[in-house]
Design a protein around this motif. Sequence first.
Motif, PDB file in Angstrom:
ATOM      1  N   LYS A  52       1.516  -1.149  -0.172  1.00  0.00           N
ATOM      2  CA  LYS A  52      -0.190   0.234   0.315  1.00  0.00           C
ATOM      3  C   LYS A  52       1.150   1.164   0.395  1.00  0.00           C
ATOM      4  CE  LYS A  52      -3.969   1.533   2.518  1.00  0.00           C
ATOM      5  NZ  LYS A  52      -5.437   1.890   3.115  1.00  0.00           N
ATOM      6  N   LEU A  53       2.202   1.282   0.691  1.00  0.00           N
ATOM      7  CA  LEU A  53       3.283   2.214   0.933  1.00  0.00           C
ATOM      8  C   LEU A  53       3.439   2.435  -0.422  1.00  0.00           C
ATOM      9  CD1 LEU A  53       3.995   4.511   2.776  1.00  0.00           C
ATOM     10  CD2 LEU A  53       5.915   2.840   3.592  1.00  0.00           C
ATOM     11  N   ARG A  54       3.860   1.475  -0.943  1.00  0.00           N
ATOM     12  CA  ARG A  54       4.556   1.698  -2.077  1.00  0.00           C
ATOM     13  C   ARG A  54       3.719   1.735  -3.206  1.00  0.00           C
ATOM     14  NH1 ARG A  54       8.802   1.266  -5.925  1.00  0.00           N
ATOM     15  NH2 ARG A  54       8.109   0.065  -8.138  1.00  0.00           N
ATOM     16  N   LYS A  56       1.021   3.990  -2.955  1.00  0.00           N
ATOM     17  CA  LYS A  56       0.761   5.837  -2.935  1.00  0.00           C
ATOM     18  C   LYS A  56       2.244   6.066  -2.982  1.00  0.00           C
ATOM     19  CE  LYS A  56      -1.796   8.178   0.575  1.00  0.00           C
ATOM     20  NZ  LYS A  56      -1.921   7.951   2.387  1.00  0.00           N
ATOM     21  N   THR A  57       3.813   5.631  -2.606  1.00  0.00           N
ATOM     22  CA  THR A  57       4.149   6.331  -2.261  1.00  0.00           C
ATOM     23  C   THR A  57       5.142   7.259  -3.752  1.00  0.00           C
ATOM     24  OG1 THR A  57       6.173   5.150  -1.526  1.00  0.00           O
ATOM     25  CG2 THR A  57       4.635   7.159  -0.286  1.00  0.00           C
ATOM     26  N   GLY A  58       4.923   5.921  -4.198  1.00  0.00           N
ATOM     27  CA  GLY A  58       6.575   4.829  -5.575  1.00  0.00           C
ATOM     28  C   GLY A  58       7.686   5.381  -5.580  1.00  0.00           C
ATOM     29  N   TYR A  59       7.779   5.052  -4.304  1.00  0.00           N
ATOM     30  CA  TYR A  59       9.442   4.808  -3.795  1.00  0.00           C
ATOM     31  C   TYR A  59       9.391   3.146  -3.477  1.00  0.00           C
ATOM     32  CZ  TYR A  59       9.286   9.149  -2.087  1.00  0.00           C
ATOM     33  OH  TYR A  59       9.552  10.701  -2.391  1.00  0.00           O
ATOM     34  N   SER A  60      10.941   3.139  -3.614  1.00  0.00           N
ATOM     35  CA  SER A  60      11.174   1.270  -3.805  1.00  0.00           C
ATOM     36  C   SER A  60      10.515   0.537  -2.411  1.00  0.00           C
ATOM     37  CB  SER A  60      12.623   1.452  -3.806  1.00  0.00           C
ATOM     38  OG  SER A  60      13.689   1.506  -2.723  1.00  0.00           O
ATOM     39  N   PHE A  61      10.780  -0.269  -2.508  1.00  0.00           N
ATOM     40  CA  PHE A  61      10.314  -1.910  -1.643  1.00  0.00           C
ATOM     41  C   PHE A  61      11.347  -1.878   0.233  1.00  0.00           C
ATOM     42  CE2 PHE A  61       8.195  -3.637  -5.247  1.00  0.00           C
ATOM     43  CZ  PHE A  61       6.815  -3.875  -4.404  1.00  0.00           C
ATOM     44  N   VAL A  62      12.720  -1.615  -0.952  1.00  0.00           N
ATOM     45  CA  VAL A  62      13.628  -1.094   0.358  1.00  0.00           C
ATOM     46  C   VAL A  62      13.165  -0.032   1.532  1.00  0.00           C
ATOM     47  CG1 VAL A  62      16.039  -0.922   0.956  1.00  0.00           C
ATOM     48  CG2 VAL A  62      15.180  -2.173  -0.663  1.00  0.00           C
ATOM     49  N   ASN A  63      13.420   1.075   0.951  1.00  0.00           N
ATOM     50  CA  ASN A  63      12.553   2.241   1.024  1.00  0.00           C
ATOM     51  C   ASN A  63      11.730   1.534   2.207  1.00  0.00           C
ATOM     52  OD1 ASN A  63      15.102   3.416   0.800  1.00  0.00           O
ATOM     53  ND2 ASN A  63      14.680   4.145  -1.038  1.00  0.00           N
ATOM     54  N   CYS A  64      10.699   1.988   1.610  1.00  0.00           N
ATOM     55  CA  CYS A  64       8.568   1.639   2.243  1.00  0.00           C
ATOM     56  C   CYS A  64       9.440   0.876   3.461  1.00  0.00           C
ATOM     57  CB  CYS A  64       7.956   0.914   1.049  1.00  0.00           C
ATOM     58  SG  CYS A  64       8.036   2.056   0.090  1.00  0.00           S
ATOM     59  N   LYS A  65      10.156  -0.690   3.078  1.00  0.00           N
ATOM     60  CA  LYS A  65       9.557  -0.999   4.025  1.00  0.00           C
ATOM     61  C   LYS A  65      10.980  -0.554   5.294  1.00  0.00           C
ATOM     62  CE  LYS A  65      11.811  -5.826   4.919  1.00  0.00           C
ATOM     63  NZ  LYS A  65      13.198  -6.792   4.666  1.00  0.00           N
ATOM     64  N   LYS A  66      11.858   0.424   5.328  1.00  0.00           N
ATOM     65  CA  LYS A  66      12.616   1.181   6.888  1.00  0.00           C
ATOM     66  C   LYS A  66      11.731   2.219   6.781  1.00  0.00           C
ATOM     67  CE  LYS A  66      16.338   2.494   8.512  1.00  0.00           C
ATOM     68  NZ  LYS A  66      16.905   2.140   9.443  1.00  0.00           N
ATOM     69  N   ALA A  67      10.872   2.634   5.914  1.00  0.00           N
ATOM     70  CA  ALA A  67       9.954   3.483   6.820  1.00  0.00           C
ATOM     71  C   ALA A  67       8.656   2.643   7.465  1.00  0.00           C
ATOM     72  CB  ALA A  67       9.138   4.530   5.565  1.00  0.00           C
ATOM     73  N   LEU A  68       8.188   2.287   7.564  1.00  0.00           N
ATOM     74  CA  LEU A  68       7.446   1.252   8.473  1.00  0.00           C
ATOM     75  C   LEU A  68       8.109   0.662   9.350  1.00  0.00           C
ATOM     76  CD1 LEU A  68       5.446  -0.898   5.374  1.00  0.00           C
ATOM     77  CD2 LEU A  68       4.522   0.736   7.189  1.00  0.00           C
ATOM     78  N   THR A  70      10.731   1.865  11.036  1.00  0.00           N
ATOM     79  CA  THR A  70      11.003   3.208  11.930  1.00  0.00           C
ATOM     80  C   THR A  70       9.692   3.723  12.433  1.00  0.00           C
ATOM     81  OG1 THR A  70      12.608   3.330  10.589  1.00  0.00           O
ATOM     82  CG2 THR A  70      11.748   5.547  11.887  1.00  0.00           C
ATOM     83  N   CYS A  71       8.805   3.748  11.651  1.00  0.00           N
ATOM     84  CA  CYS A  71       7.314   4.556  12.451  1.00  0.00           C
ATOM     85  C   CYS A  71       6.624   3.309  12.376  1.00  0.00           C
ATOM     86  CB  CYS A  71       6.847   5.102  11.205  1.00  0.00           C
ATOM     87  SG  CYS A  71       8.001   6.098  10.412  1.00  0.00           S
ATOM     88  N   GLY A  72       7.149   2.342  12.788  1.00  0.00           N
ATOM     89  CA  GLY A  72       6.254   1.100  13.611  1.00  0.00           C
ATOM     90  C   GLY A  72       5.127   0.419  13.391  1.00  0.00           C
ATOM     91  N   GLY A  73       4.941   0.668  11.761  1.00  0.00           N
ATOM     92  CA  GLY A  73       4.269   0.187  11.164  1.00  0.00           C
ATOM     93  C   GLY A  73       2.816   1.255  10.902  1.00  0.00           C
ATOM     94  N   ASP A  74       2.777   2.372  11.675  1.00  0.00           N
ATOM     95  CA  ASP A  74       1.955   3.231  11.278  1.00  0.00           C
ATOM     96  C   ASP A  74       2.467   4.502   9.081  1.00  0.00           C
ATOM     97  OD1 ASP A  74       1.298   6.032  10.734  1.00  0.00           O
ATOM     98  OD2 ASP A  74       0.503   6.061  13.012  1.00  0.00           O
ATOM     99  N   LEU A  75       1.336   4.114   9.150  1.00  0.00           N
ATOM    100  CA  LEU A  75       1.235   3.891   7.324  1.00  0.00           C
ATOM    101  C   LEU A  75       1.465   5.803   7.512  1.00  0.00           C
ATOM    102  CD1 LEU A  75       1.438   2.316   4.529  1.00  0.00           C
ATOM    103  CD2 LEU A  75      -1.241   3.132   4.365  1.00  0.00           C
ATOM    104  N   LYS A  76       0.532   6.397   7.978  1.00  0.00           N
ATOM    105  CA  LYS A  76       0.866   7.825   7.664  1.00  0.00           C
ATOM    106  C   LYS A  76       2.236   8.579   7.765  1.00  0.00           C
ATOM    107  CE  LYS A  76      -1.549  11.863   8.288  1.00  0.00           C
ATOM    108  NZ  LYS A  76      -3.470  12.583   8.811  1.00  0.00           N
ATOM    109  N   GLN A  77       2.108   7.999   9.232  1.00  0.00           N
ATOM    110  CA  GLN A  77       3.891   8.314   9.560  1.00  0.00           C
ATOM    111  C   GLN A  77       4.563   8.024   8.877  1.00  0.00           C
ATOM    112  OE1 GLN A  77       4.995   7.911  13.795  1.00  0.00           O
ATOM    113  NE2 GLN A  77       3.337   8.397  14.280  1.00  0.00           N
ATOM    114  N   ALA A  78       4.742   6.471   8.178  1.00  0.00           N
ATOM    115  CA  ALA A  78       5.876   6.541   7.256  1.00  0.00           C
ATOM    116  C   ALA A  78       5.568   7.255   5.818  1.00  0.00           C
ATOM    117  CB  ALA A  78       5.550   4.588   7.275  1.00  0.00           C
ATOM    118  N   GLU A  79       4.745   7.427   5.536  1.00  0.00           N
ATOM    119  CA  GLU A  79       5.230   8.268   4.086  1.00  0.00           C
ATOM    120  C   GLU A  79       5.137   9.929   4.350  1.00  0.00           C
ATOM    121  OE1 GLU A  79       1.745  10.290   0.953  1.00  0.00           O
ATOM    122  OE2 GLU A  79       1.172   8.805   2.881  1.00  0.00           O
TER     123      GLU A  79
END
Length: 325
Positions: A52-54, A56-68, A70-79
Amino acid sequence: MSLLRSLRLCLAARTGSCPAGPLLLQSPQPWHTFHAGPWLSSSASSKELLMKLRRKTGYSFVNCKKALETCGGDLKQAESWLHKQAQKEGWSKAAKLRGRKTKEGLIGLLQEGNTSVLVEVNCETDFVSRNLKFQQLVQQVALGTLLHCQSLKDQLSTYSKGFLSSSELSELPAGPEREGALKDQLALAIGKLGENMTLKRAAWVKVPAGFYVGSYVHGAMQSPSLHNLVLGKYGALVVCETSERKANLEDLGRRLGQHVVGMAPLSVGSLDDEPGGEAETKMLSQPYLLDPSITLGQYVQPQGVSVVDFVRFECGEGEEAAEAE
């Protein structure tokens, strides 16, 4: 083929406009500044969140994974985290690339209600100018300029026209659903596409009742998502005064815009001016683009409109002169 010949062929066609060429889009290039740690979990819901994050944002799987992570799985914060990291990366790349020549790019034409804007955004190569991410940047700049113009509280008794320099354009708010200024969106695009880019300039025209703005973009293609935004390499706005709304006004306005793009006048001039031939710089005294046996003034006069002003943008113009200096 010269621009003038190309325009005359376009005008001679029944439709009065050139067909848009194929639009070549490049997939966004992922940046790889982050290293993913252990994934939150391998559950189906976590994978769905990643997808879903991938999307919505178009960023790579690696960066989306790192974002989630870092933000404890919070989609809005990860974005939000992704955008901030990309912004940081963009500013860093922008600093490194500053000074590299930006002769390519696009003109954007946006019209809404009584307001019309032209913007120019430059990049290093024509390849990047055909990229969707770059076109979205031009769209944001055009929208930001339009909103700025619409926010100006002026009582119009006649038309008004204004220009924005590169520095003024950079400081405009990025528009709805975007944080910061247009310069932040510029840095983000530089970070993603890896080329130097500049927000070169913008012009706007507002008209009251009794006026009409004709427009034309040469080599036109539609914007990624705004139906009333057109992109190309040359653009023109022509301000006309008319006592009544005519059925053919849109077509007439487009033809006047085509003339301005092809003949590059420096001023409007007067219907009383003598015809000056191919070297003439006064618009109304120039040979009409479609029928050089008459002047533009002779073409316009029976139409019941008066041409009062125009704006012409050519992508990359002035760069050669600046380089010589």
